[in-house]
Enzyme design. Structure first.
Site, PDB file in Angstrom:
ATOM      1  N   TYR A   1       0.835  -1.202   0.000  1.00  0.00           N
ATOM      2  CA  TYR A   1       0.000   0.000   0.000  1.00  0.00           C
ATOM      3  C   TYR A   1       0.867   1.248   0.000  1.00  0.00           C
ATOM      4  O   TYR A   1       2.075   1.182   0.230  1.00  0.00           O
ATOM      5  CB  TYR A   1      -0.951   0.003   1.199  1.00  0.00           C
ATOM      6  CG  TYR A   1      -0.308   0.314   2.536  1.00  0.00           C
ATOM      7  CD1 TYR A   1       0.479  -0.625   3.190  1.00  0.00           C
ATOM      8  CD2 TYR A   1      -0.481   1.550   3.144  1.00  0.00           C
ATOM      9  CE1 TYR A   1       1.070  -0.339   4.414  1.00  0.00           C
ATOM     10  CE2 TYR A   1       0.096   1.854   4.377  1.00  0.00           C
ATOM     11  CZ  TYR A   1       0.869   0.899   5.001  1.00  0.00           C
ATOM     12  OH  TYR A   1       1.454   1.183   6.201  1.00  0.00           O
TER      13      TYR A   1
ATOM     14  N   LYS B   1       6.513  -1.875   1.948  1.00  0.00           N
ATOM     15  CA  LYS B   1       5.309  -1.325   2.596  1.00  0.00           C
ATOM     16  C   LYS B   1       4.147  -2.283   2.386  1.00  0.00           C
ATOM     17  O   LYS B   1       3.274  -2.060   1.542  1.00  0.00           O
ATOM     18  CB  LYS B   1       5.020   0.081   2.036  1.00  0.00           C
ATOM     19  CG  LYS B   1       4.130   0.919   2.949  1.00  0.00           C
ATOM     20  CD  LYS B   1       4.221   2.377   2.575  1.00  0.00           C
ATOM     21  CE  LYS B   1       3.210   3.242   3.298  1.00  0.00           C
ATOM     22  NZ  LYS B   1       3.309   3.240   4.747  1.00  0.00           N
TER      23      LYS B   1
ATOM     24  N   GLU C   1      12.040   2.652  14.325  1.00  0.00           N
ATOM     25  CA  GLU C   1      11.086   3.645  13.811  1.00  0.00           C
ATOM     26  C   GLU C   1       9.795   3.520  14.618  1.00  0.00           C
ATOM     27  O   GLU C   1       9.698   2.684  15.520  1.00  0.00           O
ATOM     28  CB  GLU C   1      10.818   3.434  12.318  1.00  0.00           C
ATOM     29  CG  GLU C   1      10.169   2.099  12.005  1.00  0.00           C
ATOM     30  CD  GLU C   1       9.919   1.863  10.519  1.00  0.00           C
ATOM     31  OE1 GLU C   1       9.701   2.831   9.783  1.00  0.00           O
ATOM     32  OE2 GLU C   1       9.916   0.683  10.126  1.00  0.00           O
TER      33      GLU C   1
ATOM     34  N   LEU D   1      11.104   1.385   7.153  1.00  0.00           N
ATOM     35  CA  LEU D   1      10.559   1.885   5.895  1.00  0.00           C
ATOM     36  C   LEU D   1      11.291   3.188   5.544  1.00  0.00           C
ATOM     37  O   LEU D   1      11.432   4.060   6.405  1.00  0.00           O
ATOM     38  CB  LEU D   1       9.058   2.160   6.045  1.00  0.00           C
ATOM     39  CG  LEU D   1       8.396   2.604   4.743  1.00  0.00           C
ATOM     40  CD1 LEU D   1       8.200   1.391   3.827  1.00  0.00           C
ATOM     41  CD2 LEU D   1       7.063   3.268   5.010  1.00  0.00           C
TER      42      LEU D   1
HETATM   43  N1  PDD Z   1       2.830   5.078   7.385  1.00  0.00           N
HETATM   44  N2  PDD Z   1       7.449   3.859   8.988  1.00  0.00           N
HETATM   45  C1  PDD Z   1       6.337   3.122   8.925  1.00  0.00           C
HETATM   46  C2  PDD Z   1       6.326   1.776   9.578  1.00  0.00           C
HETATM   47  C3  PDD Z   1       5.204   3.609   8.259  1.00  0.00           C
HETATM   48  O1  PDD Z   1       4.082   2.867   8.194  1.00  0.00           O
HETATM   49  C4  PDD Z   1       5.252   4.903   7.679  1.00  0.00           C
HETATM   50  C5  PDD Z   1       4.075   5.473   6.929  1.00  0.00           C
HETATM   51  C6  PDD Z   1       6.446   5.645   7.777  1.00  0.00           C
HETATM   52  C7  PDD Z   1       6.592   7.008   7.156  1.00  0.00           C
HETATM   53  O2  PDD Z   1       6.628   6.912   5.764  1.00  0.00           O
HETATM   54  P1  PDD Z   1       6.095   8.101   4.843  1.00  0.00           P
HETATM   55  O3  PDD Z   1       6.850   9.308   5.237  1.00  0.00           O
HETATM   56  O4  PDD Z   1       6.403   7.654   3.465  1.00  0.00           O
HETATM   57  O5  PDD Z   1       4.617   8.253   5.117  1.00  0.00           O
HETATM   58  C8  PDD Z   1       7.522   5.081   8.430  1.00  0.00           C
HETATM   59  C9  PDD Z   1       1.632   5.473   6.683  1.00  0.00           C
HETATM   60  C10 PDD Z   1       1.375   6.946   6.755  1.00  0.00           C
HETATM   61  C11 PDD Z   1       0.480   4.625   7.159  1.00  0.00           C
HETATM   62  O6  PDD Z   1       0.711   3.438   7.342  1.00  0.00           O
HETATM   63  O7  PDD Z   1      -0.646   5.131   7.323  1.00  0.00           O
END
Ligand code: PDD
Length: 285
Positions: free
Chosen positions: A33, A145, A178, A203
């Protein structure tokens, strides 16, 4: 305004949107996703999000369900139908529908769902959030992801039950990897801006990459290295980043207050610059 979703080639009312019970995303979490933030009718960092989607798909050997140009069109259409000015667009691609078997089906047709959501328009000033630390019990491909998010779900829930907004995962050395849905940052006691290096353990956040570019333009030195929970608790500042939380200051870690318990200047500045960046680009709604 009624909500609309895109499901496998059709725009349907959100309340009627459904996938097959043998979609492999539903049965096996065999899918990936993306979440792209929307601000003032603009998709924030669309291209790198779609690049990462392509990478996640290819790591799992799932074909693109539609071509990239078609997906760009679908995102705009879903945003337009839902009238989203501030919020997010959610893209989910799975290996598709097949009789349940762990191994890949022959010639699967990948499935695609796109939804959009409104959120309130957040400003520069935010009170800051609290995080709690939890063991990182995820697999060794956190760079993909995938929709397989159970450890993240459980960690986030336990954070919420502890009165915090986010959970920070700790590896076996006691280093912060993270957050459950965000990347983690600190400004150390010595004033060093630190975020963990990207590899299979986290991620590679798109917001993280944008903030890195902002740091360069501000001539702010960023060090990409592991940092421990103990170092984070002694830090001057801490903050998190993601497509939906942008840059959000952290004011408490477990029972420790970060700095003076208020959002710090570096986090605040980076949030401000990130919001400025989010305001560039073409309006789509
Ligand atoms: N989550 N780390 C994890 C485990 C994440 O699920 C996310 C993003 C990030 C930050 O990535 P980005 O800057 O590309 O949004 C880091 C999204 C927002 C979610 O699962 O809703």
């Amino acid at each position: 305004m009624s909500r609309w979703a895109y499901v496998n080639g059709r725009y349907v009312r959100h309340r009627d949107a459904a996938v097959h019970i043998e979609d492999r995303g539903y049965q096996l979490a065999d899918g990936v996703y993306e979440v792209v933030g929307i601000r003032d009718g603009r998709l924030i960092d669309e291209a790198p999000h779609l690049d990462r989607l392509g990478r996640s798909l290819s790591e799992l050997r799932i074909e693109w369900p539609v071509g990239r140009k078609a997906l760009e069109f679908i995102l705009r259409e879903v945003l337009r139908l839902n009238g989203v000015r501030d919020g997010l667009v959610y893209i989910q691609a799975t290996r598709g529908v097949a009789r349940r078997d762990h191994a890949f089906p022959k010639d699967p047709t990948p499935a695609l769902v796109v939804t959009a959501k409104h959120t309130s328009r957040p400003g520069i000033d935010v009170p800051g959030v609290r995080v709690v630390s939890r063991p990182d019990n995820r697999w060794d491909r956190c760079d993909i992801k995938t929709v397989g998010l159970l450890p993240n779900v459980l960690a986030k829930q336990s954070a919420r039950e502890a009165g915090a907004w986010e959970a920070w995962f700790l590896d076996e050395r006691g280093d912060v990897t993270e957050g459950a849905s965000t990347n983690a940052w600190i400004v150390s006691e010595a004033g060093e801006l630190i975020t963990r290096q990207t590899d299979n353990g986290i991620l590679a956040g798109i917001t993280r990459a944008t903030v890195k570019t902002i740091c360069d333009s501000l001539q702010l030195k960023l060090v990409e290295r592991p940092f421990s929970l103990a170092e984070a608790k002694r830090a001057r500042e801490a903050f998190l980043s993601s497509a939906t939380s942008f840059v959000t200051p952290i004011v408490g870690i477990d029972d420790t207050t970060v700095g003076d318990g208020k959002p710090g200047p570096v986090g605040r500045r980076l949030r401000e610059e990130y919001l400025r960046h989010a305001g560039t680009g073409d309006r789509v709604t």
